[in-house]
Design a protein around this motif. Sequence first.
Motif, PDB file in Angstrom:
ATOM      1  N   HIS A   1       0.810  -1.133  -0.090  1.00  0.00           N
ATOM      2  CA  HIS A   1      -0.046   0.041  -0.125  1.00  0.00           C
ATOM      3  C   HIS A   1       0.932   1.121   0.199  1.00  0.00           C
ATOM      4  CE1 HIS A   1      -3.686  -2.342   0.146  1.00  0.00           C
ATOM      5  NE2 HIS A   1      -3.259  -2.600   1.384  1.00  0.00           N
TER       6      HIS A   1
ATOM      7  N   SER B   1       5.617  -0.480 -10.042  1.00  0.00           N
ATOM      8  CA  SER B   1       4.236  -0.520  -9.654  1.00  0.00           C
ATOM      9  C   SER B   1       3.822  -1.845  -9.860  1.00  0.00           C
ATOM     10  CB  SER B   1       3.469   0.582 -10.813  1.00  0.00           C
ATOM     11  OG  SER B   1       3.906  -0.069 -12.007  1.00  0.00           O
TER      12      SER B   1
ATOM     13  N   GLU C   1       3.334   6.211  -5.805  1.00  0.00           N
ATOM     14  CA  GLU C   1       2.922   6.143  -7.088  1.00  0.00           C
ATOM     15  C   GLU C   1       1.831   7.223  -7.311  1.00  0.00           C
ATOM     16  OE1 GLU C   1       2.192   2.590  -9.347  1.00  0.00           O
ATOM     17  OE2 GLU C   1       3.186   1.377  -7.809  1.00  0.00           O
ATOM     18  N   CYS C   2       0.898   7.327  -6.341  1.00  0.00           N
ATOM     19  CA  CYS C   2      -0.174   8.270  -6.796  1.00  0.00           C
ATOM     20  C   CYS C   2       0.281   9.710  -6.130  1.00  0.00           C
ATOM     21  CB  CYS C   2      -1.586   7.869  -5.924  1.00  0.00           C
ATOM     22  SG  CYS C   2      -2.127   6.191  -6.363  1.00  0.00           S
TER      23      CYS C   2
ATOM     24  N   ASN D   1       3.785   1.499  -1.307  1.00  0.00           N
ATOM     25  CA  ASN D   1       4.287   1.554  -2.862  1.00  0.00           C
ATOM     26  C   ASN D   1       3.279   2.165  -3.572  1.00  0.00           C
ATOM     27  OD1 ASN D   1       6.549   1.030  -4.627  1.00  0.00           O
ATOM     28  ND2 ASN D   1       4.682  -0.099  -5.618  1.00  0.00           N
ATOM     29  N   GLN D   2       1.938   1.828  -3.533  1.00  0.00           N
ATOM     30  CA  GLN D   2       1.016   2.327  -4.377  1.00  0.00           C
ATOM     31  C   GLN D   2       0.662   4.020  -3.896  1.00  0.00           C
ATOM     32  OE1 GLN D   2      -2.494  -0.096  -3.401  1.00  0.00           O
ATOM     33  NE2 GLN D   2      -1.680  -1.422  -5.119  1.00  0.00           N
TER      34      GLN D   2
END
Length: 477
Positions: free
Chosen positions: A337, A398, A343-344, A339-340
Amino acid sequence: MPSHLFADRPAPQPPERDAVEALINRTRLLRGDVDAVRRDTTVVDDDDPQLRWQRALCELAVHQLDDLGEHLGQLRDGISDPADAGHASEAAPRTAPEPSTNSLVGKVGSGEWNLLTDEVSWSDELYQIFGREPGTGALSLDQLPSLLLAEDQPLLTSMVTDCLVDGRPMDGEFRILLPDGSIRTLHMMGEPVLDSDGCTASMWAVLRDVSRLRRSQHVVGRTRNALRSREERARAEHRVAVEFQEAVLPPWRGSLPAPGRGANRLDVAAHYQPSGSSDLIGGDWYDALPLPDGGTLLTVGDMTGHGVPATSAMAMLLGALRGMAVAGIAPGAVMGHLNQLIECSAQPALGSAVCCHFDPATNTLAWAQAGHPAPLLFRDGMGRPLPAPDGVLLGAASGVSYEQDQVNLLPGDVLLLHTDGLTRRNDRSACLDTLIGLAPRFAQARTAQDCVRIVVEELGSTERLDDACVLVARVGV
């Protein structure tokens, strides 16, 4: 973890202070010699224009040596307020072509205005300074102000009036507008010439083109102001980063008893070690958080970079990590989570982290890592890194998953989590060997804080390239 941006060559170094001091002493000696020559010229007959010219040149030389001494002093002492730059224009107007010389002072010319005969005498150099052909004739005192910029005309009028009426020497600067539209800055020095009755018979003056000198001073001033602004921004950023970090990292200092009683009680201590080579705060974090299920969150991590961007990214990840741990999400899923989340985010970043969950009921430690050094387990005077489950750097790819591992802890075990940066070159192998070598001393330690103190004594004085965090958890006996 060091930033992915680095320099492959050393930065240019400033001149040695002793070398600059030697130049200052030589300048002072030379200034004294020139001043002695100037004093000798003051006893000569003022009726001789050549001798007046020699005396004026000595005056100019003394002024230049004074300027040189001041500039060398600034070089020795660092950034300081420069000498008055006269009428240097902020607009940096177009200037006339410079003489073919490396000197900051351009041509020097002389002129004399006879008040009795209205005769004006200019040297060839003065015609060149004013951009006039000798055949056009010299300018009278009434005509001279017409060449000046409007805002400088009152200054010249005041100088000439004081010289002719009150007998005061002239010493000032003004700007002239040349026929081609360019601007020059002139420094004018002169004094009245008296007749046998003590009345002013004429006025002589020496003018030098200081356009290049003033332009250089203007550049120096702008550079100095830019450096000061950058230093102020750096100080402000450092202050904000420190406040940000102090607001986010746990407020506790020293040992933190985690939930649990008896043999399963955790004794936790941590230490933040700033970089020895940078004034900026990095994105390192540590945390120990009691959880609703009776367990304890143990985590350390590091975001690339320094300053407010790094600390703000650290605050975002640490806040999210705490929230997910409180919600009961397992360490491996937490890493995915996070890592996500990177990314966002609007600002791209890289980070490494270790996330551990200690369950006092089963005495087990579940953990996951993202491109980070594995925790070290110390037991019975021996130390070893835990086998690391798979996990890439946060923000590096990702859609990746992070493995989770589990290990049983025993009473008296010491678990050490740390970020990169403890050693001089961020060498993980050297850092690992040094920390494992502390195992016998850890075995003698009575608290987690004692273990942290041992690490700081061993590695705290190391000149590090990056910040570092150390967190120690000791299982109660």
